[in-house]
Every structure is written in structure tokens, then in C-alpha cells.
Design a protein around this motif. Sequence first.
Motif, PDB file in Angstrom:
ATOM      1  N   ALA A 179      36.465  38.601  38.502  1.00  0.00           N
ATOM      2  CA  ALA A 179      36.628  38.298  36.681  1.00  0.00           C
ATOM      3  C   ALA A 179      38.592  38.821  36.868  1.00  0.00           C
ATOM      4  O   ALA A 179      39.411  37.735  36.289  1.00  0.00           O
ATOM      5  CB  ALA A 179      36.148  38.952  35.364  1.00  0.00           C
ATOM      6  N   MET A 180      38.415  40.016  37.228  1.00  0.00           N
ATOM      7  CA  MET A 180      39.578  40.505  36.613  1.00  0.00           C
ATOM      8  C   MET A 180      41.209  40.140  38.292  1.00  0.00           C
ATOM      9  O   MET A 180      42.199  39.474  37.555  1.00  0.00           O
ATOM     10  CB  MET A 180      39.715  42.415  37.052  1.00  0.00           C
ATOM     11  N   LEU A 181      40.562  39.986  39.266  1.00  0.00           N
ATOM     12  CA  LEU A 181      41.959  39.074  40.174  1.00  0.00           C
ATOM     13  C   LEU A 181      41.948  37.673  39.462  1.00  0.00           C
ATOM     14  O   LEU A 181      42.623  37.017  39.578  1.00  0.00           O
ATOM     15  CB  LEU A 181      40.831  39.126  41.622  1.00  0.00           C
ATOM     16  N   ASN A 182      41.235  36.741  38.913  1.00  0.00           N
ATOM     17  CA  ASN A 182      40.696  35.479  38.445  1.00  0.00           C
ATOM     18  C   ASN A 182      42.577  35.548  37.343  1.00  0.00           C
ATOM     19  O   ASN A 182      43.216  35.145  37.477  1.00  0.00           O
ATOM     20  CB  ASN A 182      39.902  35.275  38.002  1.00  0.00           C
ATOM     21  N   ILE A 183      42.144  36.859  36.211  1.00  0.00           N
ATOM     22  CA  ILE A 183      43.185  36.587  35.616  1.00  0.00           C
ATOM     23  C   ILE A 183      45.077  36.983  35.770  1.00  0.00           C
ATOM     24  O   ILE A 183      45.521  36.778  35.688  1.00  0.00           O
ATOM     25  CB  ILE A 183      42.826  38.189  33.942  1.00  0.00           C
ATOM     26  N   THR A 184      44.451  38.035  37.346  1.00  0.00           N
ATOM     27  CA  THR A 184      45.515  38.398  38.125  1.00  0.00           C
ATOM     28  C   THR A 184      46.197  37.002  38.510  1.00  0.00           C
ATOM     29  O   THR A 184      47.538  37.166  38.785  1.00  0.00           O
ATOM     30  CB  THR A 184      45.617  38.915  39.464  1.00  0.00           C
ATOM     31  N   ALA A 185      45.451  36.024  39.615  1.00  0.00           N
ATOM     32  CA  ALA A 185      46.240  34.359  39.826  1.00  0.00           C
ATOM     33  C   ALA A 185      46.802  34.305  38.618  1.00  0.00           C
ATOM     34  O   ALA A 185      47.581  33.410  39.107  1.00  0.00           O
ATOM     35  CB  ALA A 185      45.027  33.774  40.336  1.00  0.00           C
ATOM     36  N   ALA A 199      44.350  47.904  38.322  1.00  0.00           N
ATOM     37  CA  ALA A 199      43.701  48.217  37.364  1.00  0.00           C
ATOM     38  C   ALA A 199      42.796  47.685  38.816  1.00  0.00           C
ATOM     39  O   ALA A 199      41.250  47.996  38.724  1.00  0.00           O
ATOM     40  CB  ALA A 199      43.330  48.310  36.393  1.00  0.00           C
ATOM     41  N   ALA A 200      42.212  46.453  38.860  1.00  0.00           N
ATOM     42  CA  ALA A 200      41.254  45.802  39.411  1.00  0.00           C
ATOM     43  C   ALA A 200      41.012  45.997  40.161  1.00  0.00           C
ATOM     44  O   ALA A 200      39.317  46.414  40.880  1.00  0.00           O
ATOM     45  CB  ALA A 200      41.768  43.956  39.399  1.00  0.00           C
ATOM     46  N   VAL A 201      41.856  46.321  41.267  1.00  0.00           N
ATOM     47  CA  VAL A 201      41.796  47.068  43.138  1.00  0.00           C
ATOM     48  C   VAL A 201      40.462  48.599  43.046  1.00  0.00           C
ATOM     49  O   VAL A 201      39.764  48.929  43.374  1.00  0.00           O
ATOM     50  CB  VAL A 201      42.885  46.942  43.266  1.00  0.00           C
ATOM     51  N   MET A 202      41.710  49.748  41.611  1.00  0.00           N
ATOM     52  CA  MET A 202      40.948  50.723  41.700  1.00  0.00           C
ATOM     53  C   MET A 202      39.527  50.590  41.008  1.00  0.00           C
ATOM     54  O   MET A 202      38.772  51.555  41.480  1.00  0.00           O
ATOM     55  CB  MET A 202      42.384  51.236  40.859  1.00  0.00           C
ATOM     56  N   PHE A 203      39.153  49.946  39.965  1.00  0.00           N
ATOM     57  CA  PHE A 203      38.104  49.960  39.874  1.00  0.00           C
ATOM     58  C   PHE A 203      36.923  49.572  40.384  1.00  0.00           C
ATOM     59  O   PHE A 203      36.199  49.935  40.200  1.00  0.00           O
ATOM     60  CB  PHE A 203      38.184  49.020  38.154  1.00  0.00           C
ATOM     61  N   SER A 204      37.179  48.833  41.496  1.00  0.00           N
ATOM     62  CA  SER A 204      36.427  47.812  41.523  1.00  0.00           C
ATOM     63  C   SER A 204      35.672  49.011  42.835  1.00  0.00           C
ATOM     64  O   SER A 204      35.017  48.937  43.518  1.00  0.00           O
ATOM     65  CB  SER A 204      36.751  46.218  42.984  1.00  0.00           C
ATOM     66  N   VAL A 214      30.059  43.914  46.803  1.00  0.00           N
ATOM     67  CA  VAL A 214      27.987  43.918  46.191  1.00  0.00           C
ATOM     68  C   VAL A 214      28.353  43.725  44.634  1.00  0.00           C
ATOM     69  O   VAL A 214      29.190  44.654  43.689  1.00  0.00           O
ATOM     70  CB  VAL A 214      27.230  44.722  46.963  1.00  0.00           C
ATOM     71  N   ALA A 215      27.205  43.436  44.238  1.00  0.00           N
ATOM     72  CA  ALA A 215      27.428  43.328  42.673  1.00  0.00           C
ATOM     73  C   ALA A 215      26.876  45.582  42.088  1.00  0.00           C
ATOM     74  O   ALA A 215      25.980  46.092  43.356  1.00  0.00           O
ATOM     75  CB  ALA A 215      26.243  42.276  42.451  1.00  0.00           C
ATOM     76  N   PRO A 216      27.645  45.799  41.408  1.00  0.00           N
ATOM     77  CA  PRO A 216      27.860  44.994  40.329  1.00  0.00           C
ATOM     78  C   PRO A 216      29.641  45.103  40.336  1.00  0.00           C
ATOM     79  O   PRO A 216      30.435  44.489  39.037  1.00  0.00           O
ATOM     80  CB  PRO A 216      27.831  45.465  38.876  1.00  0.00           C
ATOM     81  N   GLU A 217      30.183  45.975  41.523  1.00  0.00           N
ATOM     82  CA  GLU A 217      31.994  45.595  41.211  1.00  0.00           C
ATOM     83  C   GLU A 217      32.523  44.287  41.356  1.00  0.00           C
ATOM     84  O   GLU A 217      33.442  43.506  41.198  1.00  0.00           O
ATOM     85  CB  GLU A 217      32.453  46.306  42.204  1.00  0.00           C
ATOM     86  N   LYS A 218      31.892  43.682  42.514  1.00  0.00           N
ATOM     87  CA  LYS A 218      32.228  41.776  42.479  1.00  0.00           C
ATOM     88  C   LYS A 218      31.564  41.357  41.433  1.00  0.00           C
ATOM     89  O   LYS A 218      32.805  40.212  41.306  1.00  0.00           O
ATOM     90  CB  LYS A 218      31.473  40.984  44.142  1.00  0.00           C
ATOM     91  N   THR A 259      30.832  55.477  44.330  1.00  0.00           N
ATOM     92  CA  THR A 259      30.701  55.433  43.239  1.00  0.00           C
ATOM     93  C   THR A 259      28.828  55.010  43.299  1.00  0.00           C
ATOM     94  O   THR A 259      27.401  55.837  43.536  1.00  0.00           O
ATOM     95  CB  THR A 259      30.569  55.246  41.754  1.00  0.00           C
ATOM     96  N   LEU A 260      28.628  53.850  43.930  1.00  0.00           N
ATOM     97  CA  LEU A 260      27.510  53.257  44.661  1.00  0.00           C
ATOM     98  C   LEU A 260      27.028  53.210  46.215  1.00  0.00           C
ATOM     99  O   LEU A 260      25.928  52.948  46.103  1.00  0.00           O
ATOM    100  CB  LEU A 260      27.621  52.140  43.467  1.00  0.00           C
TER     101      LEU A 260
END
Length: 267
Positions: free
Chosen positions: A58-64, A21-26, A49-53, A32-33
Motif C-alpha cells: 500500500a505504501m509503495l503504491n503511494i510512492t509510485a 517510512a514504507a521501507v522502515m515500517f515493513s 509475508v503478511a501483515p507487513e506485505k 519483530t515477527l
Amino acid sequence: MWWFQQGLSFLPSALVIWTSAAVMFSYITAITLHHVDPALPYISDTGTVAPEKCLFGAMLNITAVLGVATIYVRYKQVHALNPEENCIIKLNKAGLILGILSCLGLSLVANFQKTVLFPVHVSGGVLTFGMGSLYMFVQTILSYRMQPKIHGKQVFWIRLLLVIWCGVSALIMLTCSSLLYSGKFGTDIVQKLHWNPEDKGYVVHMITTAAEWSMSVSFFGFFLTYIRDFQKISLRVEASLHGLTLYDTAPCPINNERTRLLSRDFS
């Protein structure tokens, strides 16, 4: 009882689902942008690049965190199954260290973009994929050593195929990355997020990114093989009190409190 309610099988499932989900959402946000090209960008480029970064980090920190939890549970499970075999104990400890280093690298990749701190980003990538590949290799050896009494042969062969898949992808990615960043194709490669087929080094870039995605999929597949194993394990937390109050300094005999690490009783 559903399959994900058995033991701690939800941990590897959550790890793979959340990371995907983290990879696909970003990726969707970056596409899109128009921050990256739709055709196989680097995974980390989709979080540059912001905002996807922000979402990516945040999501990959939870993955860790989920990764460390999964790796620790696997370590405790192998330790409980083979507490006296010296070779397995050493391999199990090595796997724990390698897995934690891989999760640390993932956090570095997520929080230090290549356009900001390239050396730290690359170091994180080496830890993530390098230590992660070694972790998979160690766990495959453990699966081999524990068959057929503890591990089924089918699980071992699946993990072996995934390790071979990962190794081939890693070799291709390492070779092409070394060629790509050697300076032969220009000095702006590090900052480059958009590629055209006419660009010098485009083919090498596409092979590198394809190998990176392939390697990531092999990681996902490997952790999914833990689901069945984790259905047969649960952990408990033991609280040992050293006094009648929080201010006592002298130890006294008090019964220990034991509860499940993660309870399924929410009522």
C-alpha cells in the motif's frame, strides 16, 4: 514561508520521506515477527509475508504516485526552461518515459512478492532500478547541458557523484545476483528468507543486499537534489468549457478557469 512551502519543493521531500517510512515500517514489522533476518535482508523481503506485505504494498503504491508526480513536474520545468533546444527536448522526453517506467516497476515489486510470482517481481525490480538508473543518468546530462546559466555547477557535480554511486552499486548487485540465482548455490534461493553464515552463498547474498540498499540510498539522495529546483516552480490546471451546460455539443466562447494545481490556501 517555510522552505517546503516554496513552489512544489514538498514533492521530492514527500517522496523520499514516505518511501523511507514504507521501507522502515515493513522492516521493523518483519524483524519483530521474525519473518526475516535483521542483518541486511532484501528490501522486498521485508514485504513478503503478511501483515507487513500489506503495509509494504500500500505504501509503495503511494510512492509510485508521488514518483510520477515528481518526475512530471521535473519534465515540465525543464521544458519551460529550454523550449527550443532539440537535444534537451529529446532527453527530457526520454527522462519522463524512463521515470514513469521505473515507478511502474516499483508498483510491481510492491504487489508481486518473489515467493508468489518471481518472474513478475524480478521484472519489476529491473524496471525500478534499471530504468531509474537511466533516468538519473539522463537528468544528470540535462544538468550538465543547462549549466552554468540555468543549473549551478555544484548541483551537476552532486548528481554526477550520485549517478556514479548508483552505477557502481547496480553493477555489483547485477553481478552477484546473477551468480546467486545461477543455481550454483541451490534451488531454494528464491524462497529463502532466513540466511545463516554457514549457508552456501551467504557472502554473495550479503554483498547483493548491501548493494541494493546502497543503490536505494543513491536514489533518495538524487531526488533530494530536486528540492531547491522545485522551489522555483508551480503548476496550474486550466479548465476549458465547451458549452454553457454539460449537455451542450456546440462550442461557445467561455472564459477559461485557471487555478493552482495544488493550493496552499486552506482557510
